[in-house]
Design a protein around this motif. Structure first.
Motif, short mmCIF file in Angstrom:
data_model
loop_
_atom_site.label_atom_id
_atom_site.label_comp_id
_atom_site.label_asym_id
_atom_site.label_seq_id
_atom_site.Cartn_x
_atom_site.Cartn_y
_atom_site.Cartn_z
N GLU A 128 41.51 -10.90 -5.19
CA GLU A 128 42.07 -12.06 -5.90
C GLU A 128 41.11 -12.46 -7.02
O GLU A 128 39.98 -12.85 -6.76
CB GLU A 128 42.27 -13.22 -4.93
N TYR A 129 41.56 -12.33 -8.25
CA TYR A 129 40.75 -12.59 -9.45
C TYR A 129 39.69 -11.52 -9.68
O TYR A 129 39.57 -10.98 -10.77
CB TYR A 129 40.11 -13.97 -9.42
N ARG A 130 38.93 -11.21 -8.67
CA ARG A 130 37.90 -10.17 -8.79
C ARG A 130 37.64 -9.60 -7.40
O ARG A 130 38.02 -10.20 -6.39
CB ARG A 130 36.60 -10.75 -9.36
N GLU A 131 37.02 -8.44 -7.34
CA GLU A 131 36.71 -7.84 -6.05
C GLU A 131 35.60 -8.64 -5.37
O GLU A 131 34.54 -8.87 -5.96
CB GLU A 131 36.29 -6.39 -6.23
N THR A 132 35.85 -9.04 -4.14
CA THR A 132 34.91 -9.86 -3.39
C THR A 132 34.77 -9.31 -1.98
O THR A 132 35.77 -9.02 -1.32
CB THR A 132 35.41 -11.32 -3.31
N GLN A 133 33.57 -9.18 -1.53
CA GLN A 133 33.33 -8.68 -0.19
C GLN A 133 33.73 -9.70 0.86
O GLN A 133 33.43 -10.89 0.73
CB GLN A 133 31.85 -8.32 -0.01
N GLY A 134 34.40 -9.24 1.90
CA GLY A 134 34.75 -10.09 3.03
C GLY A 134 33.83 -9.85 4.21
O GLY A 134 32.77 -9.24 4.08
N LEU A 135 34.24 -10.32 5.37
CA LEU A 135 33.43 -10.19 6.57
C LEU A 135 33.41 -8.76 7.11
O LEU A 135 32.49 -8.38 7.84
CB LEU A 135 33.96 -11.13 7.66
N GLY A 136 34.43 -7.98 6.81
CA GLY A 136 34.49 -6.62 7.30
C GLY A 136 34.87 -6.49 8.76
O GLY A 136 34.67 -5.43 9.36
N TRP A 137 35.43 -7.52 9.34
CA TRP A 137 35.83 -7.49 10.75
C TRP A 137 37.15 -6.75 10.96
O TRP A 137 37.42 -6.25 12.05
CB TRP A 137 35.93 -8.90 11.30
N GLY B 262 43.12 -21.89 -0.72
CA GLY B 262 42.58 -21.63 -2.03
C GLY B 262 42.40 -20.15 -2.28
O GLY B 262 43.06 -19.31 -1.66
N ALA B 263 41.50 -19.81 -3.18
CA ALA B 263 41.29 -18.42 -3.57
C ALA B 263 40.20 -17.77 -2.72
O ALA B 263 39.21 -18.41 -2.35
CB ALA B 263 40.92 -18.34 -5.04
N PHE B 264 40.37 -16.49 -2.45
CA PHE B 264 39.43 -15.72 -1.63
C PHE B 264 37.99 -15.84 -2.14
O PHE B 264 37.07 -16.17 -1.36
CB PHE B 264 39.88 -14.25 -1.62
N PRO B 265 37.71 -15.62 -3.45
CA PRO B 265 36.31 -15.68 -3.90
C PRO B 265 35.69 -17.06 -3.72
O PRO B 265 34.51 -17.17 -3.35
CB PRO B 265 36.38 -15.30 -5.38
N ALA B 266 36.47 -18.11 -3.99
CA ALA B 266 35.94 -19.47 -3.86
C ALA B 266 35.65 -19.80 -2.41
O ALA B 266 34.62 -20.42 -2.09
CB ALA B 266 36.92 -20.47 -4.45
N CYS B 267 36.54 -19.39 -1.50
CA CYS B 267 36.31 -19.66 -0.09
C CYS B 267 35.10 -18.89 0.44
O CYS B 267 34.29 -19.43 1.20
CB CYS B 267 37.56 -19.30 0.71
N GLN B 268 34.96 -17.64 0.03
CA GLN B 268 33.81 -16.85 0.47
C GLN B 268 32.51 -17.46 -0.04
O GLN B 268 31.52 -17.55 0.70
CB GLN B 268 33.96 -15.40 -0.01
N ALA B 269 32.51 -17.88 -1.30
CA ALA B 269 31.30 -18.49 -1.87
C ALA B 269 30.97 -19.79 -1.17
O ALA B 269 29.79 -20.08 -0.90
CB ALA B 269 31.49 -18.73 -3.37
N ALA B 270 31.98 -20.60 -0.85
CA ALA B 270 31.74 -21.87 -0.16
C ALA B 270 31.19 -21.63 1.23
O ALA B 270 30.28 -22.33 1.69
CB ALA B 270 33.03 -22.68 -0.11
N LEU B 271 31.73 -20.64 1.93
CA LEU B 271 31.29 -20.36 3.30
C LEU B 271 29.85 -19.87 3.32
O LEU B 271 29.03 -20.33 4.12
CB LEU B 271 32.21 -19.33 3.93
#
Length: 212
Positions: free
Chosen positions: A99-108, A53-62
């Protein structure tokens, strides 16, 4: 030994579970469970983060699933548990997704996730299907795997590396596309190892034996 495949409703869990369980049985890799229980993730010896799926949705779900995010962070950052991110699970390892908007990741991983832009206009996005790996640096999870072995991809976004030393392998698709990244006890696969035949199964087996 326990391998936890994180269930945050953002991955193809059935196929991944079967592949990991099959290889665990072959290499005496212990038990494999699919779980959304933070306590199970906290005590796991290895952690797998799938993602579709999309990066923002996956980050929000996690981050929104019952303590899973914090349990994963503590297990990997503080207890150095081996970690594998798959597809969007790999992309979430980056600093930022676009993807769609800037979203922070884990930074690893020192990278940003941006849309694939092939130089050849005839190449379609998403990048879908089999592609030959080009190995950039040796890694224990790639034991027995070399340049020319192929893997199965389905994605429209890729990691753009700021630190090239963290790129373990790439493919060519109208330009360089990051395929595998890694750092310390963490490895990420842009492709689906559970759908990548013998190459993917060997990587899974190697991960289950990896003792960094």
């Amino acid at each position: 030994m326990l391998t936890a495949i994180i269930d945050y409703e953002s991955g193809n869990l059935h196929s991944a579970q079967k592949a990991f369980q099959r290889m665990a049985a072959e290499v005496n890799g212990g038990d494999v469970v699919v779980t959304s229980d933070a306590d199970v993730v906290a005590r796991a010896d290895r952690i797998v983060l799938p993602g579709d799926g999309a990066f923002p949705a996956c980050q929000a779900a996690l981050t929104g699933t019952g303590g899973l995010y914090q349990a994963m962070i503590e297990a990997v950052d503080q207890r150095a548990r081996p970690f594998m991110g798959i597809c969007v699970g790999m992309q979430l390892m980056a600093r930022t997704g676009h993807e769609y908007r800037e979203t922070q990741g884990l930074g690893w991983i020192d990278a940003e996730v941006a849309r694939i832009t092939p130089t050849d206009a005839s190449l379609k996005v998403p990048h879908m299907g089999w592609n030959d790996l080009v190995i950039d640096t040796a890694h224990p999870v790639l034991d027995g795997i070399g340049t020319g072995d192929h893997a199965y991809f389905v994605h429209s976004y890729q990691m753009q590396m700021s630190d090239p030393d963290q790129r373990i392998a790439h493919v060519e698709y109208g330009g360089t596309v990051t395929a595998i990244v890694g750092r310390d006890t963490r490895i990420g696969l842009q492709f689906h190892p559970e759908k990548s035949a013998e190459t993917g199964l060997r990587m899974i087996a190697n991960f289950l034996k990896w003792a960094p």
